[in-house]
Design a protein around this motif. Structure first.
Motif, short mmCIF file in Angstrom:
data_model
loop_
_atom_site.label_atom_id
_atom_site.label_comp_id
_atom_site.label_asym_id
_atom_site.label_seq_id
_atom_site.Cartn_x
_atom_site.Cartn_y
_atom_site.Cartn_z
N ILE A 87 24.12 3.51 -3.02
CA ILE A 87 23.03 3.05 -2.15
C ILE A 87 22.14 2.06 -2.91
CG2 ILE A 87 21.02 3.73 -0.79
CD1 ILE A 87 22.31 6.50 -0.50
N PHE A 88 21.95 0.90 -2.29
CA PHE A 88 21.00 -0.09 -2.81
C PHE A 88 19.78 0.01 -1.92
CE2 PHE A 88 19.09 -4.24 -3.39
CZ PHE A 88 19.28 -4.51 -4.73
N LEU A 89 18.73 0.67 -2.41
CA LEU A 89 17.56 0.97 -1.59
C LEU A 89 16.38 0.14 -2.04
CD1 LEU A 89 16.45 4.44 -0.32
CD2 LEU A 89 14.78 2.92 -1.37
N VAL A 90 15.76 -0.56 -1.08
CA VAL A 90 14.64 -1.45 -1.36
C VAL A 90 13.40 -0.96 -0.63
CG1 VAL A 90 13.82 -3.83 -1.33
CG2 VAL A 90 16.27 -3.37 -1.48
N THR A 91 12.27 -0.93 -1.31
CA THR A 91 11.00 -0.65 -0.64
C THR A 91 10.30 -1.98 -0.36
OG1 THR A 91 9.81 -0.41 -2.74
CG2 THR A 91 10.74 1.59 -1.76
N SER A 92 9.75 -2.10 0.84
CA SER A 92 9.20 -3.39 1.26
C SER A 92 7.95 -3.18 2.11
CB SER A 92 10.26 -4.17 2.06
OG SER A 92 9.84 -5.49 2.29
N ALA A 93 7.25 -4.29 2.38
CA ALA A 93 6.05 -4.27 3.22
C ALA A 93 5.86 -5.65 3.84
CB ALA A 93 4.82 -3.89 2.40
N SER A 94 5.32 -5.69 5.05
CA SER A 94 5.16 -6.96 5.76
C SER A 94 4.20 -7.90 5.06
CB SER A 94 4.70 -6.69 7.19
OG SER A 94 3.42 -6.06 7.18
N TRP A 95 3.23 -7.35 4.32
CA TRP A 95 2.22 -8.18 3.66
C TRP A 95 2.66 -8.63 2.26
CZ3 TRP A 95 1.55 -5.09 -0.46
CH2 TRP A 95 1.63 -3.69 -0.26
N CYS A 96 3.89 -8.30 1.87
CA CYS A 96 4.39 -8.58 0.53
C CYS A 96 5.16 -9.90 0.51
CB CYS A 96 5.28 -7.42 0.08
SG CYS A 96 6.31 -7.76 -1.35
N GLY A 97 4.63 -10.91 -0.19
CA GLY A 97 5.28 -12.22 -0.27
C GLY A 97 6.65 -12.18 -0.93
N PRO A 98 6.80 -11.56 -2.11
CA PRO A 98 8.12 -11.48 -2.75
C PRO A 98 9.15 -10.78 -1.87
CG PRO A 98 6.40 -10.98 -4.33
CD PRO A 98 5.73 -11.06 -3.00
N CYS A 99 8.71 -9.84 -1.05
CA CYS A 99 9.65 -9.14 -0.16
C CYS A 99 10.29 -10.12 0.82
CB CYS A 99 8.93 -8.03 0.62
SG CYS A 99 8.20 -6.75 -0.43
N ARG A 100 9.49 -11.05 1.32
CA ARG A 100 10.01 -12.05 2.26
C ARG A 100 10.99 -13.00 1.57
NH1 ARG A 100 7.15 -12.63 7.13
NH2 ARG A 100 5.42 -11.15 7.33
N ILE A 101 10.69 -13.33 0.31
CA ILE A 101 11.58 -14.20 -0.45
C ILE A 101 12.97 -13.60 -0.56
CG2 ILE A 101 12.04 -15.03 -2.81
CD1 ILE A 101 9.07 -15.57 -3.10
N LEU A 102 13.04 -12.28 -0.63
CA LEU A 102 14.30 -11.59 -0.89
C LEU A 102 15.14 -11.34 0.36
CD1 LEU A 102 13.09 -9.10 -3.59
CD2 LEU A 102 14.88 -10.79 -3.90
N VAL A 103 14.62 -11.61 1.54
CA VAL A 103 15.37 -11.30 2.76
C VAL A 103 16.69 -12.06 2.80
CG1 VAL A 103 15.40 -11.45 5.28
CG2 VAL A 103 13.33 -10.67 4.10
N LYS A 104 16.66 -13.37 2.62
CA LYS A 104 17.89 -14.17 2.73
C LYS A 104 18.92 -13.84 1.65
CE LYS A 104 15.92 -18.09 5.25
NZ LYS A 104 15.64 -19.55 5.23
N PRO A 105 18.53 -13.77 0.36
CA PRO A 105 19.53 -13.39 -0.63
C PRO A 105 20.07 -11.98 -0.43
CG PRO A 105 17.36 -13.62 -1.64
CD PRO A 105 17.27 -14.20 -0.28
N LEU A 106 19.22 -11.06 0.06
CA LEU A 106 19.70 -9.71 0.34
C LEU A 106 20.70 -9.73 1.48
CD1 LEU A 106 19.57 -6.66 -0.17
CD2 LEU A 106 17.64 -6.55 1.44
N ASN A 107 20.45 -10.55 2.49
CA ASN A 107 21.40 -10.66 3.61
C ASN A 107 22.77 -11.12 3.11
OD1 ASN A 107 19.55 -9.88 5.53
ND2 ASN A 107 19.04 -11.96 6.17
N LYS A 108 22.76 -12.12 2.23
CA LYS A 108 24.04 -12.64 1.74
C LYS A 108 24.78 -11.58 0.92
CE LYS A 108 26.24 -16.44 -0.76
NZ LYS A 108 26.06 -17.71 -1.51
N ILE A 109 24.04 -10.89 0.06
CA ILE A 109 24.65 -9.84 -0.76
C ILE A 109 25.21 -8.73 0.13
CG2 ILE A 109 24.05 -7.92 -2.30
CD1 ILE A 109 24.46 -10.45 -3.83
N ALA A 110 24.45 -8.36 1.16
CA ALA A 110 24.90 -7.29 2.05
C ALA A 110 26.16 -7.69 2.81
CB ALA A 110 23.78 -6.93 3.03
N GLU A 111 26.23 -8.96 3.22
CA GLU A 111 27.42 -9.43 3.93
C GLU A 111 28.65 -9.35 3.02
OE1 GLU A 111 27.85 -10.32 7.00
OE2 GLU A 111 25.77 -10.32 7.71
N GLU A 112 28.44 -9.56 1.73
CA GLU A 112 29.55 -9.56 0.78
C GLU A 112 29.97 -8.16 0.30
OE1 GLU A 112 28.41 -13.94 -1.16
OE2 GLU A 112 28.16 -12.11 -2.33
#
Length: 229
Positions: A87-112
């Motif tokens: 399990i690759f588990l990430v904690t996140s929050a809507s007000w967190c800037g770095p969390c938003r940065i990671l959405v796209k790379p996380l999507n690509k990793i998850a697809e792979e």
């Protein structure tokens, strides 16, 4: 002084390993060491602060997680006991800037890697507050909102069906065979080269979005590959 610090590290590390290595036992100790580390930094005692930070890691790494049942944003249930993959588990929050940065790379990793790894993002926010944000994620990433809104004075804390987190956002937990084998907090940002022709040379302006994406993609890739070893 060196002897005292060595003794301090020995006591802290020994204390961490003397207790049951259960993740649910870590929150109070983490809070205590965070306060001690803050006091040490206030006194410019970087060595002692680092010792306390290391103690936090000692409590978390190799600790065993309980069986959690998370309710996804779609209303389904995910029980960690029934997940046979790491399990690759990430904690996140809507007000967190770095969390938003990671959405796209996380999507690509998850697809792979979704055939080999279960990707889960736990949100500090309730479903109502992240409905639009959740749509930005790949279907290969399981989004879990908080069942109730956390208090504004506890923005660093998260507790979803017993999974308690207080290390900041985003934090990535690498869980294999129900054991947290590693974790890291934050995201990477690209440096910018500014074009300058007045001094007789030009530096190319980097596509900072693309470079930031690549940096974080490689960071996540290294982590998921560690889960697969």
């Amino acid at each position: 002084m060196k002897y005292i610090l060595t003794l301090l590290l020995f006591i802290l590390v020994g204390d961490a390993f003397s207790q049951d290595k259960l993740f649910r036992n870590t929150p109070k100790k983490i809070g205590d060491f965070q306060q001690l580390a803050s006091k040490a930094r206030y006194k410019n005692d970087s060595i002692r602060a680092r010792a306390y930070d290391d103690s936090i890691r000692n409590y978390i790494i190799n600790s065993k997680i309980d069986n959690y049942t998370f309710k996804t944003i779609e209303g389904f249930f995910l029980t960690t006991e029934n997940v046979s993959k790491p399990i690759f588990l990430v904690t996140s929050a809507s007000w967190c800037g770095p969390c938003r940065i990671l959405v796209k790379p996380l999507n690509k990793i998850a697809e792979e890697y979704s055939d080999k790894i279960q990707f889960v993002v736990l949100y500090w926010d309730t479903k109502e507050n992240i409905d639009s944000l959740a749509k930005k994620y790949s279907s290969k990433v399981t989004i879990v909102p908080s069942p109730k809104q956390s208090s504004s004075d506890g923005m660093m804390g998260l507790n979803i069906t017993g999974f308690t987190h207080s290390l900041g956002y985003p934090t990535h937990y690498l869980i294999k065979n129900k054991i947290i084998i590693d974790y890291f907090t934050g995201a990477l940002a690209a440096n910018v080269n500014i074009q300058n022709s007045k001094e007789g040379f030009e530096s190319p302006i980097l596509d900072t979005d693309a470079k930031t994406f690549n940096l974080n993609y490689e960071l996540l890739k290294t982590s998921v590959e560690k889960l697969l070893k």
